[in-house]
Design a protein around this motif. Structure first.
Motif, PDB file in Angstrom:
ATOM      1  N   LEU A   1      -8.662 -92.675  14.780  1.00  0.00           N
ATOM      2  CA  LEU A   1      -8.577 -91.355  14.144  1.00  0.00           C
ATOM      3  C   LEU A   1      -9.930 -90.648  14.200  1.00  0.00           C
ATOM      4  O   LEU A   1     -10.000 -89.454  14.500  1.00  0.00           O
ATOM      5  N   ALA A   2     -10.991 -91.382  13.948  1.00  0.00           N
ATOM      6  CA  ALA A   2     -12.339 -90.804  14.016  1.00  0.00           C
ATOM      7  C   ALA A   2     -12.681 -90.409  15.452  1.00  0.00           C
ATOM      8  O   ALA A   2     -13.264 -89.340  15.682  1.00  0.00           O
ATOM      9  N   TRP A   3     -12.319 -91.261  16.425  1.00  0.00           N
ATOM     10  CA  TRP A   3     -12.569 -90.963  17.834  1.00  0.00           C
ATOM     11  C   TRP A   3     -11.849 -89.671  18.235  1.00  0.00           C
ATOM     12  O   TRP A   3     -12.433 -88.787  18.863  1.00  0.00           O
ATOM     13  N   ALA A   4     -10.572 -89.561  17.879  1.00  0.00           N
ATOM     14  CA  ALA A   4      -9.779 -88.384  18.243  1.00  0.00           C
ATOM     15  C   ALA A   4     -10.386 -87.119  17.636  1.00  0.00           C
ATOM     16  O   ALA A   4     -10.516 -86.095  18.319  1.00  0.00           O
ATOM     17  N   SER A   5     -10.779 -87.191  16.389  1.00  0.00           N
ATOM     18  CA  SER A   5     -11.391 -86.027  15.743  1.00  0.00           C
ATOM     19  C   SER A   5     -12.703 -85.654  16.418  1.00  0.00           C
ATOM     20  O   SER A   5     -12.970 -84.477  16.676  1.00  0.00           O
ATOM     21  N   ALA A   6     -13.528 -86.645  16.730  1.00  0.00           N
ATOM     22  CA  ALA A   6     -14.797 -86.389  17.408  1.00  0.00           C
ATOM     23  C   ALA A   6     -14.576 -85.818  18.807  1.00  0.00           C
ATOM     24  O   ALA A   6     -15.411 -85.068  19.316  1.00  0.00           O
ATOM     25  N   ALA A   7     -13.433 -86.154  19.412  1.00  0.00           N
ATOM     26  CA  ALA A   7     -13.107 -85.664  20.754  1.00  0.00           C
ATOM     27  C   ALA A   7     -12.435 -84.293  20.708  1.00  0.00           C
ATOM     28  O   ALA A   7     -12.037 -83.754  21.742  1.00  0.00           O
ATOM     29  N   GLY A   8     -12.301 -83.718  19.498  1.00  0.00           N
ATOM     30  CA  GLY A   8     -11.708 -82.400  19.360  1.00  0.00           C
ATOM     31  C   GLY A   8     -10.188 -82.400  19.413  1.00  0.00           C
ATOM     32  O   GLY A   8      -9.573 -81.375  19.689  1.00  0.00           O
ATOM     33  N   LEU A   9      -9.585 -83.543  19.137  1.00  0.00           N
ATOM     34  CA  LEU A   9      -8.133 -83.686  19.176  1.00  0.00           C
ATOM     35  C   LEU A   9      -7.562 -83.697  17.769  1.00  0.00           C
ATOM     36  O   LEU A   9      -8.289 -83.913  16.799  1.00  0.00           O
ATOM     37  N   THR A  10      -6.255 -83.507  17.665  1.00  0.00           N
ATOM     38  CA  THR A  10      -5.569 -83.574  16.383  1.00  0.00           C
ATOM     39  C   THR A  10      -4.623 -84.777  16.414  1.00  0.00           C
ATOM     40  O   THR A  10      -3.525 -84.699  16.971  1.00  0.00           O
ATOM     41  N   PRO A  11      -5.047 -85.897  15.837  1.00  0.00           N
ATOM     42  CA  PRO A  11      -4.235 -87.112  15.905  1.00  0.00           C
ATOM     43  C   PRO A  11      -3.093 -87.120  14.887  1.00  0.00           C
ATOM     44  O   PRO A  11      -3.112 -86.384  13.905  1.00  0.00           O
TER      45      PRO A  11
END
Length: 157
Positions: free
Chosen positions: A114-124
């Motif tokens: 979840l943290a990776w996705a947010s840091a990558a600009g994604l909405t998990p």
């Protein structure tokens, strides 16, 4: 025999194929982008440190999925800021192979994903993420596709 290669997905604008080949990936072929601004390349084999090296070189988040005969998928994701996480997909099958599941705790993987996705600009999607990390399927590629949808890379469904 199933898939024993994998794919690398990154937000980098750099020429992914050439970078991967120079980082030790073999038989690299361009794949279909999962979402706008992302690239995918499929490969046969890779070096253990290749993902982190590639992220350092490109300054862009990346996620690698490698398959063990389409039965099990190993996931490694890295952000330029140093955030990393690992997971194994199709856990029951992984257990049958003797893969130590305690090396891949689900809750830690979910939190870091979840943290990776947010840091990558994604909405998990946390619920789908949990399904991908704990689910069972005839082919690990099915869970990998679900994982990409869960991370917000919705073009990989």
């Amino acid at each position: 025999m199933g898939n024993s290669g994998g794919s690398l997905t990154t937000r980098s604008a750099a020429g992914l194929r050439g970078l991967m080949e120079s980082a030790g990936f073999t038989e690299v072929e361009d794949g279909e982008p999962p979402a706008e601004g992302w690239q995918v390349a499929d490969f046969a084999e890779y070096g253990r440190r290749s993902v982190a090296d590639l992220v350092r070189e490109t300054g862009a988040p990346a996620i690698l999925v490698s398959f063990l005969d389409s039965d099990v998928a190993f996931v490694e994701a890295v952000t330029p800021e140093g955030g990393t996480w690992e997971a194994v997909l199709n856990r029951d099958m992984a257990d049958d192979y003797g893969i130590p599941l305690d090396r891949f705790p689900v809750e830690a993987a979910a939190r870091e994903a979840l943290a990776w996705a947010s840091a990558a600009g994604l909405t998990p999607d946390e619920e789908l993420l949990h399904q991908a990390l704990t689910g069972a399927a005839a082919f690990a590629e099915e869970l990998s596709s679900l994982l990409f949808v869960a991370l917000g890379l919705s073009g990989r469904s």
